[in-house]
Design a protein around this motif. Structure first.
Motif, mmCIF file in Angstrom:
data_model
loop_
_atom_site.group_PDB
_atom_site.id
_atom_site.type_symbol
_atom_site.label_atom_id
_atom_site.label_comp_id
_atom_site.label_asym_id
_atom_site.label_seq_id
_atom_site.Cartn_x
_atom_site.Cartn_y
_atom_site.Cartn_z
ATOM 1 N N ALA A 108 -130.459 41.170 22.119
ATOM 2 C CA ALA A 108 -131.148 41.754 23.273
ATOM 3 C C ALA A 108 -130.227 42.676 24.066
ATOM 4 C CB ALA A 108 -131.680 40.634 24.175
ATOM 5 N N THR A 109 -128.998 42.230 24.293
ATOM 6 C CA THR A 109 -128.072 43.030 25.097
ATOM 7 C C THR A 109 -127.614 44.274 24.349
ATOM 8 O OG1 THR A 109 -127.343 41.086 26.333
ATOM 9 C CG2 THR A 109 -125.859 42.984 26.328
ATOM 10 N N THR A 110 -127.372 44.157 23.041
ATOM 11 C CA THR A 110 -127.003 45.335 22.250
ATOM 12 C C THR A 110 -128.117 46.375 22.301
ATOM 13 O OG1 THR A 110 -125.662 43.964 20.760
ATOM 14 C CG2 THR A 110 -126.317 46.132 19.963
ATOM 15 N N THR A 111 -129.356 45.908 22.173
ATOM 16 C CA THR A 111 -130.511 46.820 22.245
ATOM 17 C C THR A 111 -130.610 47.450 23.628
ATOM 18 O OG1 THR A 111 -131.702 45.451 20.635
ATOM 19 C CG2 THR A 111 -133.003 46.998 21.957
ATOM 20 N N GLY A 112 -130.498 46.613 24.671
ATOM 21 C CA GLY A 112 -130.611 47.116 26.034
ATOM 22 C C GLY A 112 -129.526 48.119 26.377
ATOM 23 N N VAL A 113 -128.279 47.811 26.009
ATOM 24 C CA VAL A 113 -127.167 48.716 26.293
ATOM 25 C C VAL A 113 -127.334 50.025 25.508
ATOM 26 C CG1 VAL A 113 -124.670 49.042 26.028
ATOM 27 C CG2 VAL A 113 -125.556 46.878 26.907
ATOM 28 N N GLY A 114 -127.810 49.909 24.271
ATOM 29 C CA GLY A 114 -128.063 51.115 23.479
ATOM 30 C C GLY A 114 -129.113 52.008 24.129
ATOM 31 N N LEU A 115 -130.179 51.416 24.626
ATOM 32 C CA LEU A 115 -131.236 52.184 25.294
ATOM 33 C C LEU A 115 -130.723 52.811 26.593
ATOM 34 C CD1 LEU A 115 -134.287 49.802 24.732
ATOM 35 C CD2 LEU A 115 -133.876 52.026 23.659
ATOM 36 N N LEU A 116 -129.881 52.081 27.321
ATOM 37 C CA LEU A 116 -129.288 52.654 28.533
ATOM 38 C C LEU A 116 -128.438 53.865 28.191
ATOM 39 C CD1 LEU A 116 -128.161 49.483 30.552
ATOM 40 C CD2 LEU A 116 -129.849 51.178 31.286
ATOM 41 N N TYR A 117 -127.679 53.756 27.098
ATOM 42 C CA TYR A 117 -126.823 54.874 26.668
ATOM 43 C C TYR A 117 -127.680 56.079 26.269
ATOM 44 C CZ TYR A 117 -123.570 57.593 23.835
ATOM 45 O OH TYR A 117 -122.819 58.620 23.302
ATOM 46 N N LEU A 118 -128.746 55.842 25.515
ATOM 47 C CA LEU A 118 -129.608 56.933 25.062
ATOM 48 C C LEU A 118 -130.343 57.599 26.221
ATOM 49 C CD1 LEU A 118 -131.114 55.333 21.827
ATOM 50 C CD2 LEU A 118 -129.428 57.186 21.954
#
Length: 446
Positions: free
Chosen positions: A393-403
């Motif tokens: 969940a956190t990897t996905t969330g951080v990735g979306l924040l970066y994008l």
């Protein structure tokens, strides 16, 4: 506490009533601490800005250190509940004694360097001059109660594992009432007692915390007696749980910090609106956590008893009650939009607030399911699974924040937060219904 087999357990005949009887005392005990924190803040604020800032620095530093050891309470609750379900009171006693000794040892291990390094810790958090001195004084005294804090947290887990939710509630209320009573006397002086300022606030807190720790120890001994020996394997197992929970909590904290940073980078108005939403979410989490903690004890009990059918039934009721509570919280938040804006949101932030607030509100049922899943899987001892889900969940969330780019808009931040929550809720549900992977609720208990 009377002996009880799974056939006699009140949940089997009265699941709804049992959940509410157990969850309400948990909720009361959880609400007590933040309310007392507000009272502490109000008293210290009368000493001036430097004292209040020092209190803030000291409190955050202490909390940041002590949260690492939350596995003592969570792990003890699960293992004691499972032993109680097996009707193995001797093992529950040994587990409890081992956990309390670990709490004492870790508390001492934290207190000594905490006192020695208090000035450096305050400086790292940006404190200087009078603020740094106040933070140092406060932390030097508060760290003396580190063993008491960890003993109480561990004992709360043990007692809740025995499904005694009322004693932790009484202790929590007593600790906080005593703290509030001592605050004005020790901070401002009374009769022959001199005014001690911020040191008085710290002394009031540690006196109440040691009082609570003594009460907790008495309650555990009264329920389980003096353990007949210790088992180092149990200590190793508890520390291993600590590793999983440390990673999970670290990932959770990282995501929340990064969303706050993204809001802050978007501008002061976005940061202020985000903070208002986040503060309300922290408060609503208390309601959701009360069901999670109750579910943990009940699931652990039935897993220990080998009755996985009832453990799954508990999970179903916990998910249903949590989702219903989340829906009510969503409705309450939507109804209170205007009031929250007036009380918590600066005028310059009000234009961007409503859309993000709406998203945060309608995501509450999902948030409730994520909390419920945590409780259910804590009860089975499925800590590694929760760690892995949080990683995803956190990897996905951080990735979306970066994008989404630097300075993501507030609406985008809360959409990403809803995705983060949805991943946790979905995998938590699937682990039980139908039983994703090596689910403890469809095979042998862990």
């Amino acid at each position: 506490m009377s002996e009880m087999t799974d056939r006699e357990h009140s949940f089997i005949a009265s699941p709804n009533r049992t959940l509410m009887v157990l969850a309400l005392p948990v909720l009361v005990s959880m609400i007590a601490e933040p309310l007392t924190g507000l009272v502490d803040t109000a008293f210290v604020a009368r000493l001036g800005a430097a004292s209040l800032a020092g209190l803030g620095v000291g409190t955050i530093a202490l909390s940041s250190v002590l949260w690492i050891f939350n596995f003592l309470g969570i792990g003890s609750q699960t293992r004691v509940a499972q032993s109680w379900g097996r009707n193995d009171h001797g093992r529950a006693s040994v587990l409890s004694g081992q956990a309390l000794l670990l709490a004492l040892a870790f508390g001492v291990a934290v207190a000594i360097p905490g006192i020695l390094l208090s000035s450096q810790a305050a400086a790292l958090m940006g404190a200087t001059g009078e603020v740094l001195e106040n933070a140092r004084i406060y932390m030097n005294i508060r760290f003396l109660a580190a063993p008491a804090v960890l003993i109480s947290a561990t004992a709360f887990g043990i007692l809740r594992g025995l499904q005694d939710m009322r004693t932790p509630m009484k202790v929590a209320l007593a600790i906080n009432i005593l703290n509030v009573a001592l605050d004005p006397v020790l901070i401002f002086g009374f009769g022959p007692l001199p005014a001690l300022g911020i040191a008085g606030a710290a002394l009031a807190t540690i006196a109440s915390q040691w009082f609570g720790a003594a009460w907790c120890l008495f309650a555990v001994l009264e329920n389980l007696g003096i353990p007949k020996g210790l088992d180092l394997r149990e200590a190793t197992a508890l520390v291993r749980v600590g590793g999983d929970l440390f990673i999970r909590t670290g990932l959770l904290t990282t995501f929340l910090l990064l969303t706050t940073r993204a809001a802050t980078e978007a501008g002061a108005d976005t940061g202020a609106a985000h903070q208002a939403i986040r503060q309300v979410w922290i408060f609503t989490a208390l309601f959701l956590d009360s069901f999670a903690i109750t579910g943990q004890s009940l699931v652990g009990y039935f897993v220990g008893a080998g009755n996985l059918e009832q453990a799954r039934r508990v999970a179903g009721y916990v998910f249903a009650w949590s989702a219903g509570t989340g829906a009510l919280l969503a409705l309450a938040m939507l109804t209170a939009t205007g009031a929250v804006m007036s009380l918590l949101v600066p005028s310059t932030s009000r234009q961007i607030f409503p859309e993000a607030w709406f998203l945060a509100s309608v995501a509450q049922p999902l948030n409730a399911l994520a909390f419920a899943a945590d409780g259910v899987h804590w009860g089975t001892g499925d800590f590694a699974f929760l760690r892995n889900v949080m990683l995803l969940a956190t990897t996905t969330g951080v990735g979306l924040l970066y994008l989404s780019g630097t300075g993501s808009g507030l609406t985008a931040i809360w959409i990403i937060t809803a995705v983060w929550i949805s991943i946790r809720a979905a995998f938590g549900l699937l682990r039980v219904f139908p039983g994703l992977g090596k689910s403890p609720l469809r095979g042998e208990p862990v």
